[in-house]
Design a protein around this motif. Sequence first.
Motif, PDB file in Angstrom:
ATOM      1  N   UNK A   1      38.849  48.599  44.035  1.00 43.79           N
ATOM      2  CA  UNK A   1      39.396  47.772  42.952  1.00 43.79           C
ATOM      3  C   UNK A   1      38.319  47.512  41.898  1.00 43.79           C
TER       4      UNK A   1
ATOM      5  N   UNK B   1      40.317  47.111  55.480  1.00 42.89           N
ATOM      6  CA  UNK B   1      40.766  46.715  54.149  1.00 42.89           C
ATOM      7  C   UNK B   1      39.623  46.833  53.151  1.00 42.89           C
TER       8      UNK B   1
ATOM      9  N   UNK C   1      44.058  31.199  50.877  1.00 43.26           N
ATOM     10  CA  UNK C   1      45.430  31.369  51.340  1.00 43.26           C
ATOM     11  C   UNK C   1      45.452  31.682  52.825  1.00 43.26           C
ATOM     12  N   UNK C   2      44.558  32.587  53.227  1.00 44.66           N
ATOM     13  CA  UNK C   2      44.585  33.012  54.617  1.00 44.66           C
ATOM     14  C   UNK C   2      44.011  31.948  55.539  1.00 44.66           C
TER      15      UNK C   2
ATOM     16  N   UNK D   1      51.610  49.725  50.977  1.00 44.69           N
ATOM     17  CA  UNK D   1      50.322  50.201  50.477  1.00 44.69           C
ATOM     18  C   UNK D   1      50.528  51.029  49.216  1.00 44.69           C
TER      19      UNK D   1
ATOM     20  N   UNK E   1      48.345  36.756  58.126  1.00 47.73           N
ATOM     21  CA  UNK E   1      48.572  35.486  57.450  1.00 47.73           C
ATOM     22  C   UNK E   1      48.704  35.660  55.952  1.00 47.73           C
ATOM     23  N   UNK E   2      49.403  36.687  55.565  1.00 46.59           N
ATOM     24  CA  UNK E   2      49.532  36.963  54.138  1.00 46.59           C
ATOM     25  C   UNK E   2      50.922  37.523  53.896  1.00 46.59           C
ATOM     26  N   UNK E   3      51.577  36.987  52.891  1.00 46.22           N
ATOM     27  CA  UNK E   3      52.919  37.453  52.597  1.00 46.22           C
ATOM     28  C   UNK E   3      52.886  38.673  51.691  1.00 46.22           C
TER      29      UNK E   3
ATOM     30  N   UNK F   1      55.728  38.250  56.229  1.00 49.69           N
ATOM     31  CA  UNK F   1      54.295  38.424  56.443  1.00 49.69           C
ATOM     32  C   UNK F   1      53.974  39.909  56.571  1.00 49.69           C
TER      33      UNK F   1
ATOM     34  N   UNK G   1      46.211  28.650  55.869  1.00 50.44           N
ATOM     35  CA  UNK G   1      47.616  28.782  56.246  1.00 50.44           C
ATOM     36  C   UNK G   1      47.865  28.207  57.632  1.00 50.44           C
TER      37      UNK G   1
ATOM     38  N   UNK H   1      39.239  45.565  59.833  1.00 53.12           N
ATOM     39  CA  UNK H   1      40.678  45.646  59.562  1.00 53.12           C
ATOM     40  C   UNK H   1      40.985  46.788  58.613  1.00 53.12           C
TER      41      UNK H   1
ATOM     42  N   UNK I   1      39.821  35.821  42.446  1.00 55.50           N
ATOM     43  CA  UNK I   1      40.958  36.146  43.304  1.00 55.50           C
ATOM     44  C   UNK I   1      40.560  36.281  44.761  1.00 55.50           C
TER      45      UNK I   1
ATOM     46  N   UNK J   1      51.059  48.657  46.489  1.00 57.53           N
ATOM     47  CA  UNK J   1      49.758  48.108  46.089  1.00 57.53           C
ATOM     48  C   UNK J   1      49.029  49.083  45.178  1.00 57.53           C
TER      49      UNK J   1
ATOM     50  N   UNK K   1      49.897  40.384  44.867  1.00 60.57           N
ATOM     51  CA  UNK K   1      49.305  39.529  43.846  1.00 60.57           C
ATOM     52  C   UNK K   1      47.784  39.608  43.904  1.00 60.57           C
ATOM     53  N   UNK K   2      47.273  39.629  45.137  1.00 56.75           N
ATOM     54  CA  UNK K   2      45.811  39.720  45.302  1.00 56.75           C
ATOM     55  C   UNK K   2      45.282  41.014  44.696  1.00 56.75           C
ATOM     56  N   UNK K   3      45.925  42.129  45.020  1.00 61.76           N
ATOM     57  CA  UNK K   3      45.425  43.388  44.472  1.00 61.76           C
ATOM     58  C   UNK K   3      45.651  43.463  42.963  1.00 61.76           C
TER      59      UNK K   3
ATOM     60  N   UNK L   1      46.009  42.339  55.719  1.00 62.30           N
ATOM     61  CA  UNK L   1      45.482  41.043  56.135  1.00 62.30           C
ATOM     62  C   UNK L   1      46.558  40.312  56.926  1.00 62.30           C
TER      63      UNK L   1
ATOM     64  N   UNK M   1      35.715  36.971  38.960  1.00 60.41           N
ATOM     65  CA  UNK M   1      37.124  37.014  39.346  1.00 60.41           C
ATOM     66  C   UNK M   1      37.346  36.154  40.584  1.00 60.41           C
TER      67      UNK M   1
ATOM     68  N   UNK N   1      42.506  34.285  47.623  1.00 62.61           N
ATOM     69  CA  UNK N   1      43.018  35.088  48.723  1.00 62.61           C
ATOM     70  C   UNK N   1      42.504  34.556  50.066  1.00 62.61           C
TER      71      UNK N   1
ATOM     72  N   UNK O   1      45.417  40.937  40.956  1.00 58.78           N
ATOM     73  CA  UNK O   1      44.297  40.170  40.394  1.00 58.78           C
ATOM     74  C   UNK O   1      43.003  40.958  40.508  1.00 58.78           C
TER      75      UNK O   1
ATOM     76  N   UNK P   1      39.835  49.665  50.465  1.00 62.39           N
ATOM     77  CA  UNK P   1      40.732  49.371  49.343  1.00 62.39           C
ATOM     78  C   UNK P   1      40.112  48.338  48.409  1.00 62.39           C
TER      79      UNK P   1
ATOM     80  N   UNK Q   1      54.267  39.397  48.843  1.00 61.29           N
ATOM     81  CA  UNK Q   1      54.000  39.181  47.414  1.00 61.29           C
ATOM     82  C   UNK Q   1      52.572  38.714  47.181  1.00 61.29           C
ATOM     83  N   UNK Q   2      52.023  37.958  48.154  1.00 54.56           N
ATOM     84  CA  UNK Q   2      50.639  37.501  48.004  1.00 54.56           C
ATOM     85  C   UNK Q   2      49.669  38.669  48.066  1.00 54.56           C
ATOM     86  N   UNK Q   3      49.991  39.582  48.968  1.00 52.80           N
ATOM     87  CA  UNK Q   3      49.182  40.795  49.126  1.00 52.80           C
ATOM     88  C   UNK Q   3      49.140  41.563  47.804  1.00 52.80           C
TER      89      UNK Q   3
END
Lengths: 372, 308
Positions: free
Chosen positions: A117, A110, A26-27, B142, B88-90, B129, A30, A108, A19, B145, B96-98, B86, A17, A23, B100, A113, B92-94
């Motif tokens: 997945x 994250x 993207x970060x 969240x 630097x993440x919008x 953001x 940017x 962070x 993604x 998500x 979209x990432x989850x 995260x 995958x 991801x 995916x 989560x 919808x991107x957030x």
Amino acid sequence: MTTGVLERGLYRLLRFNPCVAVHELRMRMRGGRAFVVFFVYTLMAIIPVLLTVAMTAWQGSMFGPGMGMSQTGLGRVAFIALAYAQLSLILFVLPAYAAGAITMEREKRTLEMLRATLLSPSDVVTGKLGVVVAFGAILLMTSLPVAAWCVLLGGVALGDLFYVYTYLFAVAVWVAALGLFLSTLVRRSIGAIVATYVILLIWCVALPILLSILVPMLGFYNWDPTQPIGYVGALSLITGFGLLYAWLLFLALRWLWRRLFKHAARWLETVVVVAVTLILTALFAIGLGSIIWHPLGQAVSWVALSFVHPYAGLSFILYAEAAEAAFAAAGTAATASMAGLQTYSWAIATGLFVLMGVALWARSVGLFRKRS
Amino acid sequence: MIEVRGLTKRFGTLTAVNDISFTVDRGDAFGFIGPNGAGKTTTIRMLATTLKPDSGTVTINGHDIAQDPAAVRACVGYMPDFFGVYDDMKVWEYLDFFGAAYRVPWQRRPGLIGDVLELTDLSDKRDEYVDALSRGMKQRLCLAKTLIHDPDVLLLDEPASGLDPRARIEIRQLLQQLCKMDKTVFISSHILRELADLCNKIGIIEQGRLVMAGSVEEISAQLAGGKTLIIRTTNRLQEACDFLAGRPEIGSAEIVEDAIEAIYQGEPDQQHRVLSALVEAGFQVESFAEQETSLETLYMQLTKGAVS
Ligand SMILES: Nc1ncnc2c1ncn2[C@@H]1O[C@H](COP(=O)(O)OP(=O)(O)OP(=O)(O)O)[C@@H](O)[C@H]1O
Ligand SMILES: [Mg+2]
């Protein structure tokens, strides 16, 4: 049963995958930050090149054209400066990117989560490693125009360009995998980053200094191919490569065993895998020993010892032609087989770094899976 | 649906979750209540397959968490108690990432992202953001998500913690809406009131043990005999309280403001004996009244405030 292994492997590979990679990209890409890094990198790579070119030109003007470098020499000097500068930059920049990759997720909050997945540990680790390696590749590519300029100045073959850049890429893979490995091993980002730099410092600075003191004492540091390699040198080579070989073999055998005999007892697995590893390692050591005593092996083995060290590997690729010339001058039996020295050096060094990178990657995936 | 049998988790010598069993049926909203350190988060993490249990089995929608974690993850949406976003993440991107990460095909993701943003009332934040969102919005994000792969089962660990009263109510309404969508919701909190009108089943955990589990009606039925006595005396209030606490038919007694609140657990319609005993012991009883024990009181009584 073996076809099952192959199929599953292929399936898993295709199901990878991407993604995490998307991801991360993207970060990381940017805003202006990534481009600032590219810009600074190119600048840092160019400065030594300009300095050497200026120095050489100045020498030429001071002492007359005969004393300074010729035009062809100038391109080569500039290229060598560029190669070393880039190696240093890669070793300096990439750990910071790689070592925070996993720990940052933990800090962070994250990571929890992410673990929940459907991404597998290899999806996460490979995605992150892929992005750091890609970042390294982009950094290397930003300097290609400078390298092209060196080629135009003359004295640099396209082959040199290819060897040096693929070698630097292999080192990038290794550094990225090392950083990522420590990122899965150590709990905090600071710890992981510091650990990566410390290991690299020891590897790239402390170890060569130690070797340069020790090796001549052992009578091993010997650039004369007519002299046989010392016993100590041969033994340390056999031990070093034997251990690396044994470890990789052990991992591979265990992997195979677990897929072939899913429900076999643990003790049986241990006994069989260890026994086969020992036997094959002994054969490998005997083989390696006999190669070392062969004239070609004599030359290759003292080269090989320096290959695991990034700067030594680069030096050998860059100076292989000079070494070939030296061998030709020595005019011994070994010289005849010295023709492809640069190719051999490149293949061994690049292969070793890629191999170490892959081993570290596999370890990281395993660690990440276990740490749930 | 969730079926938990003998679930146990130890951290060194501490048994964080001790042999708990319960069942949550499809469409249920299960409230999981307990004080700090009771083992709620540990339990939820095991259900979400991010923590391996030491013993016991859990099946979610018929999939065993140990045998087939991937199938469990596919049908579970998990919202941890503490989570980061995260930078630097919008938004919808957030999502979209989850999406995916849960292997939602890319063609379906934009539609789903729109839906979950709509549901969580974040549609106008689509291109902001994530780290610029307020705490309440992050919490809703969240939750969005958590819903992105349209899971049947939701595991929510204190989804309303740290929110202002208004945001709490909004989250509650959102959860009620989800319950109507026939999702199985497992939600933890240490505030019983928050869950009482949202959940139809409740489990109370303390020090790793499930003190009580059942439907709200069952628990209420158990409470039917239970009464709270509100007693005021003109003298020696503390002594009276201790005196009451020592009596067998009194579950617990404590002073709340200027009155004693005692939980009566004796035979029905025999509360007058408590009054007689008090008077005989020389306490000057000013008033003696009773009221239905609320869930809250029961919770206080069950957990005894014995926080590890
Ligand atoms: N990773 C861990 N390592 C060691 N001990 C842990 C770990 N996670 C939880 N514990 C311990 O397990 C016990 C239960 O913790 P848990 O987080 O499940 O409580 P909780 O009910 O979620 O509390 P809270 O309401 O504060 O969130 C605590 O005593 C905690 O210290
Ligand atoms: Mg908790």
